[in-house]
Design an enzyme around this catalytic site. Structure first.
Site, PDB file in Angstrom:
ATOM      1  N   HIS A 114       0.868  -1.198   0.000  1.00 34.59           N
ATOM      2  CA  HIS A 114       0.000   0.000   0.000  1.00 34.59           C
ATOM      3  C   HIS A 114       0.893   1.234   0.000  1.00 34.59           C
ATOM      4  O   HIS A 114       1.492   1.582   1.015  1.00 34.59           O
ATOM      5  CB  HIS A 114      -0.975  -0.060   1.185  1.00 34.59           C
ATOM      6  CG  HIS A 114      -2.011  -1.111   0.953  1.00 34.59           C
ATOM      7  ND1 HIS A 114      -3.250  -0.837   0.437  1.00 34.59           N
ATOM      8  CD2 HIS A 114      -1.945  -2.459   1.077  1.00 34.59           C
ATOM      9  CE1 HIS A 114      -3.929  -1.964   0.274  1.00 34.59           C
ATOM     10  NE2 HIS A 114      -3.157  -2.961   0.662  1.00 34.59           N
ATOM     11  N   ARG A 215      -8.845  -4.882   1.700  1.00 38.95           N
ATOM     12  CA  ARG A 215      -8.260  -6.036   2.385  1.00 38.95           C
ATOM     13  C   ARG A 215      -9.132  -6.695   3.445  1.00 38.95           C
ATOM     14  O   ARG A 215      -8.857  -7.823   3.843  1.00 38.95           O
ATOM     15  CB  ARG A 215      -6.954  -5.585   3.084  1.00 38.95           C
ATOM     16  CG  ARG A 215      -5.893  -5.031   2.152  1.00 38.95           C
ATOM     17  CD  ARG A 215      -5.313  -6.116   1.300  1.00 38.95           C
ATOM     18  NE  ARG A 215      -4.097  -5.687   0.616  1.00 38.95           N
ATOM     19  CZ  ARG A 215      -3.287  -6.527  -0.024  1.00 38.95           C
ATOM     20  NH1 ARG A 215      -3.553  -7.811  -0.077  1.00 38.95           N
ATOM     21  NH2 ARG A 215      -2.215  -6.076  -0.635  1.00 38.95           N
TER      22      ARG A 215
HETATM   23  C1  LIG Z   1      -7.246  -9.973  -3.520  1.00 48.84           C
HETATM   24  C2  LIG Z   1      -5.892  -9.421  -3.829  1.00 48.84           C
HETATM   25  C3  LIG Z   1      -4.994 -10.158  -4.542  1.00 48.84           C
HETATM   26  C4  LIG Z   1      -3.733  -9.648  -4.864  1.00 48.84           C
HETATM   27  N1  LIG Z   1      -2.864 -10.417  -5.555  1.00 48.84           N
HETATM   28  C5  LIG Z   1      -1.664  -9.921  -5.892  1.00 48.84           C
HETATM   29  C6  LIG Z   1      -0.728 -10.690  -6.640  1.00 48.84           C
HETATM   30  O1  LIG Z   1      -0.994 -11.834  -6.973  1.00 48.84           O
HETATM   31  N2  LIG Z   1       0.446 -10.130  -6.984  1.00 48.84           N
HETATM   32  C7  LIG Z   1       0.755  -8.853  -6.622  1.00 48.84           C
HETATM   33  O2  LIG Z   1       1.841  -8.374  -6.972  1.00 48.84           O
HETATM   34  N3  LIG Z   1      -0.076  -8.099  -5.885  1.00 48.84           N
HETATM   35  C8  LIG Z   1      -1.276  -8.594  -5.512  1.00 48.84           C
HETATM   36  N4  LIG Z   1      -2.129  -7.839  -4.769  1.00 48.84           N
HETATM   37  C9  LIG Z   1      -1.706  -6.507  -4.330  1.00 48.84           C
HETATM   38  C10 LIG Z   1      -2.400  -5.392  -5.130  1.00 48.84           C
HETATM   39  O3  LIG Z   1      -2.096  -5.485  -6.506  1.00 48.84           O
HETATM   40  C11 LIG Z   1      -1.965  -4.012  -4.624  1.00 48.84           C
HETATM   41  O4  LIG Z   1      -0.565  -3.852  -4.818  1.00 48.84           O
HETATM   42  C12 LIG Z   1      -2.247  -3.800  -3.163  1.00 48.84           C
HETATM   43  O5  LIG Z   1      -3.515  -4.289  -2.804  1.00 48.84           O
HETATM   44  C13 LIG Z   1      -2.182  -2.313  -2.840  1.00 48.84           C
HETATM   45  O6  LIG Z   1      -3.334  -1.711  -3.380  1.00 48.84           O
HETATM   46  P1  LIG Z   1      -3.310  -0.327  -4.126  1.00 48.84           P
HETATM   47  O7  LIG Z   1      -2.317  -0.304  -5.229  1.00 48.84           O
HETATM   48  O8  LIG Z   1      -4.738  -0.014  -4.465  1.00 48.84           O
HETATM   49  O9  LIG Z   1      -2.877   0.627  -2.908  1.00 48.84           O
HETATM   50  P2  LIG Z   1      -1.962   1.905  -2.953  1.00 48.84           P
HETATM   51  O10 LIG Z   1      -0.631   1.583  -3.453  1.00 48.84           O
HETATM   52  O11 LIG Z   1      -2.019   2.470  -1.565  1.00 48.84           O
HETATM   53  O12 LIG Z   1      -2.672   2.860  -3.978  1.00 48.84           O
HETATM   54  C14 LIG Z   1      -3.923   3.474  -3.637  1.00 48.84           C
HETATM   55  C15 LIG Z   1      -4.636   3.897  -4.914  1.00 48.84           C
HETATM   56  O13 LIG Z   1      -3.876   4.935  -5.527  1.00 48.84           O
HETATM   57  C16 LIG Z   1      -3.947   4.787  -6.940  1.00 48.84           C
HETATM   58  N5  LIG Z   1      -2.578   4.514  -7.444  1.00 48.84           N
HETATM   59  C17 LIG Z   1      -1.486   4.198  -6.715  1.00 48.84           C
HETATM   60  N6  LIG Z   1      -0.413   4.072  -7.493  1.00 48.84           N
HETATM   61  C18 LIG Z   1      -0.833   4.298  -8.759  1.00 48.84           C
HETATM   62  C19 LIG Z   1      -0.187   4.305  -9.996  1.00 48.84           C
HETATM   63  N7  LIG Z   1       1.111   4.027 -10.123  1.00 48.84           N
HETATM   64  N8  LIG Z   1      -0.931   4.582 -11.087  1.00 48.84           N
HETATM   65  C20 LIG Z   1      -2.235   4.859 -10.994  1.00 48.84           C
HETATM   66  N9  LIG Z   1      -2.922   4.859  -9.850  1.00 48.84           N
HETATM   67  C21 LIG Z   1      -2.217   4.588  -8.728  1.00 48.84           C
HETATM   68  C22 LIG Z   1      -4.878   3.616  -7.229  1.00 48.84           C
HETATM   69  O14 LIG Z   1      -6.187   4.125  -7.357  1.00 48.84           O
HETATM   70  C23 LIG Z   1      -4.779   2.803  -5.968  1.00 48.84           C
HETATM   71  O15 LIG Z   1      -5.912   1.991  -5.722  1.00 48.84           O
HETATM   72  C24 LIG Z   1      -3.380  -8.345  -4.439  1.00 48.84           C
HETATM   73  C25 LIG Z   1      -4.291  -7.605  -3.689  1.00 48.84           C
HETATM   74  C26 LIG Z   1      -5.529  -8.115  -3.378  1.00 48.84           C
HETATM   75  C27 LIG Z   1      -6.479  -7.285  -2.552  1.00 48.84           C
END
Ligand SMILES: Cc1cc2nc3c(=O)[nH]c(=O)nc-3n(C[C@H](O)[C@H](O)[C@H](O)COP(=O)(O)OP(=O)(O)OC[C@H]3O[C@@H](n4cnc5c(N)ncnc54)[C@H](O)[C@@H]3O)c2cc1C
Length: 267
Positions: A114, A215
């Site tokens: 995150h 989550r």
């Molecule tokens: C059910 C589940 C399965 C998952 N499986 C995997 C997996 O197999 N492999 C894996 O690597 N990860 C996995 N993840 C992790 C997931 O891909 C995210 O990295 C993690 O949940 C953090 O979420 P986020 O990027 O929304 O949060 P943050 O990084 O806090 O970002 C918050 C929000 O900011 C915006 N944002 C942030 N960065 C960017 C950007 N660069 N460009 C555009 N918008 C952005 C988006 O709207 C994002 O939702 C999984 C997560 C879940 C919940």
């Protein structure tokens, strides 16, 4: 548990615990100086927490809705509308610093993904000697006697392996910070995902909402559900209006689950 485990009372990590190290507070003197400079007044809602006041204040600055421009809406309703209208950047002004213990490295790897609105400081496996480390037993393994036996056996072997490798690599006298770091870096390669860790993390209200929504209700991720429940429970008293659309449930599996529902109806 074998005799060897019995002689290691700290082999298993305690349950996850969440401590609130720091929370928002409003500086009354500064606030009053501002209102005086503007020759204005702000009717604050009785019972709003400092975090809720701060969010409302930040929202009101956007429209300078003080004095005669302040509607009769109370703080909870004000925050509910911010969320409903997706004016959520205002929620970022309230932030908390938490200390989280009793979680696994598997969990922390997921948590540090995150990126937005979170800051992390985590127990180092390079500087900290992990010889006496504890392990977080997954809930599913606790429920099976045979899986539990196998798991404990493996954890003990891995921790012994860590200690033996550290000893072997230190044989010629690892001295100084960087030598010790090199030894621990090598030895930690045998430590499992279950290794206990500690994290200090700071996060703002918007990021915490996103975390809980993403989550909190993943049915098969019990450790994440437990931590989400700890966070939500704290936020329900730190800033109830911020999380009025989140509920703590206990489904049939008996483990906590955090579900995002709809916002309460307008007051
Ligand atoms: C059910 C589940 C399965 C998952 N499986 C995997 C997996 O197999 N492999 C894996 O690597 N990860 C996995 N993840 C992790 C997931 O891909 C995210 O990295 C993690 O949940 C953090 O979420 P986020 O990027 O929304 O949060 P943050 O990084 O806090 O970002 C918050 C929000 O900011 C915006 N944002 C942030 N960065 C960017 C950007 N660069 N460009 C555009 N918008 C952005 C988006 O709207 C994002 O939702 C999984 C997560 C879940 C919940």
């Amino acid at each position: 548990m074998t005799a060897a485990h019995g002689s290691r009372p700290n082999f298993l990590a305690a349950d996850p615990a969440l401590y609130v190290l720091a929370r928002p507070s409003l500086d009354a003197a500064e606030l009053s100086a501002f209102l005086q400079a503007e020759a204005s007044q702000w009717r604050r809602s009785a019972g709003a927490t400092p975090a809720e006041d701060l969010i409302e204040l930040a929202g009101r600055i956007c429209y300078m809705s003080f004095g005669p421009l302040q509607s009769p809406r109370g703080n909870a309703e004000y925050i509910r509308r911010l969320i409903e209208q997706e004016h959520e950047s205002v929620l970022e002004h309230a932030s908390w610093t938490f200390l989280l213990t009793g979680v696994s490295r598997a969990f922390s790897h997921q948590m540090v993904r995150h990126r937005v609105g979170f800051s992390f400081s985590q127990l180092s496996q390079q500087y900290h000697d992990e010889a006496g480390t504890e392990f977080v037993m997954p809930q599913e393994i606790k429920a099976s006697a045979e899986a539990r036996r196998l798991w404990l056996q493996l954890m003990e072997q891995l921790r012994d392996g860590y200690e033996s490798i550290s000893r072997e690599l230190s044989r010629n006298g690892a001295r100084g910070k960087e030598s010790l770091r090199a030894v621990r870096s090598a030895a930690r390669s045998v430590l499992p995902n279950a290794t206990q860790t500690k994290l200090v993390f700071s996060a703002n209200g918007r990021a915490l909402r996103h975390f809980l929504a993403t989550r909190g209700a993943i049915v098969g991720d019990l450790e994440m559900r437990k931590v989400s429940a700890l966070i939500l429970t704290r936020l329900k008293s730190e800033a109830p209006a911020l999380v009025s659309d989140f509920e703590l449930l206990t489904p049939e599996d008996g483990q906590p689950l955090v579900k995002q529902t709809s916002l309460p109806p307008p007051a």
